[in-house]
Design a protein around this motif. Sequence first.
Motif, PDB file in Angstrom:
ATOM      1  N   GLU A 146     -55.956  20.416  19.821  1.00 26.89           N
ATOM      2  CA  GLU A 146     -55.759  19.372  20.981  1.00 26.89           C
ATOM      3  C   GLU A 146     -56.868  18.683  21.388  1.00 26.89           C
ATOM      4  O   GLU A 146     -57.273  17.306  21.296  1.00 26.89           O
ATOM      5  N   ILE A 147     -57.827  19.452  22.206  1.00 23.91           N
ATOM      6  CA  ILE A 147     -59.079  18.900  22.528  1.00 23.91           C
ATOM      7  C   ILE A 147     -59.949  18.749  21.333  1.00 23.91           C
ATOM      8  O   ILE A 147     -60.456  17.122  21.451  1.00 23.91           O
ATOM      9  N   GLY A 151     -61.553  14.524  20.734  1.00 22.83           N
ATOM     10  CA  GLY A 151     -62.753  14.339  20.162  1.00 22.83           C
ATOM     11  C   GLY A 151     -63.536  14.883  21.620  1.00 22.83           C
ATOM     12  O   GLY A 151     -64.712  14.026  21.532  1.00 22.83           O
ATOM     13  N   TRP A 152     -62.797  15.604  22.144  1.00 22.30           N
ATOM     14  CA  TRP A 152     -63.718  15.611  23.961  1.00 22.30           C
ATOM     15  C   TRP A 152     -64.172  17.090  23.951  1.00 22.30           C
ATOM     16  O   TRP A 152     -64.510  17.666  22.728  1.00 22.30           O
ATOM     17  N   ALA A 216     -62.887  15.814  42.155  1.00 22.49           N
ATOM     18  CA  ALA A 216     -63.171  14.591  41.674  1.00 22.49           C
ATOM     19  C   ALA A 216     -64.425  14.018  39.897  1.00 22.49           C
ATOM     20  O   ALA A 216     -64.005  13.008  39.411  1.00 22.49           O
ATOM     21  N   LYS A 217     -65.236  15.175  39.607  1.00 21.73           N
ATOM     22  CA  LYS A 217     -65.988  14.990  38.834  1.00 21.73           C
ATOM     23  C   LYS A 217     -65.582  14.702  37.387  1.00 21.73           C
ATOM     24  O   LYS A 217     -66.117  14.120  36.627  1.00 21.73           O
ATOM     25  N   PHE A 218     -64.754  15.896  37.018  1.00 22.22           N
ATOM     26  CA  PHE A 218     -64.068  15.767  36.086  1.00 22.22           C
ATOM     27  C   PHE A 218     -63.187  14.415  35.781  1.00 22.22           C
ATOM     28  O   PHE A 218     -62.050  13.804  36.275  1.00 22.22           O
ATOM     29  N   LYS A 219     -63.040  13.687  34.278  1.00 21.54           N
ATOM     30  CA  LYS A 219     -62.172  12.916  34.768  1.00 21.54           C
ATOM     31  C   LYS A 219     -61.424  12.388  33.140  1.00 21.54           C
ATOM     32  O   LYS A 219     -59.941  11.781  32.598  1.00 21.54           O
ATOM     33  N   LYS A 220     -61.465  14.216  32.544  1.00 20.80           N
ATOM     34  CA  LYS A 220     -60.814  14.067  32.179  1.00 20.80           C
ATOM     35  C   LYS A 220     -60.159  16.152  31.607  1.00 20.80           C
ATOM     36  O   LYS A 220     -60.693  17.063  32.299  1.00 20.80           O
TER      37      LYS A 220
END
Length: 325
Positions: A146-147, A151-152, A216-220
């Motif tokens: 799914e990642i 397109g992550w 918090a640096k990760f947005k996904k």
Amino acid sequence: MKIQRRALTLALLAAPFAVQAADPVKIGFLVKQAEEPWFQDEWKYAEQAAKDKGFTLVKIGIPNGEKMMAAIDNLAAQKAVGFVICAPDVKLGVAVNRAAKRHKLKVMSVDDQLVDGAGKPIADIPHMGISGYEIGKQVGQALIAEIKARGWKLDEVGVLRVAFDQLPTARDRTMGAADALKAAGVPAANVVDAPQAKTDTESAFNAANIAFTKNAKFKKWVAFGLNDEAALGAVRAGEGRGIKQDAMLAVGIGGSQTALNEFTKPTPTGFYGTVLISPKRHGYETAAMVFDWATQGKVPPPVTLTSGILMTRKNQAEIRKQMGL
């Protein structure tokens, strides 16, 4: 007259034995967290086995070792012939085995395999469970698929491992998922552990909240844990911080009512899917095996491992039909 009186006397003497013979066989089904949907489902299917085979099921919640031992004594007092157990701590295996033998009860473990003082499985207690590591790998592979579909970039994704490492099967499941993600290219440094105090949604929510604050640096994010409740706790914590469905992917394990409830929501959430393991097999078959063992001498296989299948919002009806649910 003497012959008639003698016949009557014999009939009266035989009466208690006739009543005793008619008493239904009793099988216990002891689970560590009776309020969890997974165990409720196991009980439901064990009840079906009882109905089909003609025995009485005695359902008891055993949240700790003291209540577990009291429950086994209670079953013996009820003249049960055996029980299925998912213990509150697998290291209580020796105590379970001794109590069962003392009361001459057949015992089979389900979900979590009982171990001795050295941490080795107790050979004379048959077990039905899953290969935790392989189920975990299925979770990781589902997340990777799914990642890629979204397109992550793998190096930008945070991986939340909601951990309950004191339970061997829980560690196996989450390490299997983490290893599958790392094997596909997710940096090991992106894997964040979030230790939960218990195996419910609230504990997972609290653990995930702390992890999100520190990273918090990760947005996904992708998230997983021991069960559906662990994955859902991570989703709820993410939502509270503005991490919505377009930035969160969680896959649970179990296929419980918790997952089904999430799939029926009008708007999709970050809870993408669950690797369905069959509570029907774990509830129905273990109860039936203990009954057959106690009444017919048919000893269950030493270990029975069940497999899982990915169930999502889109395919849930089809998958449940395939699994006889």
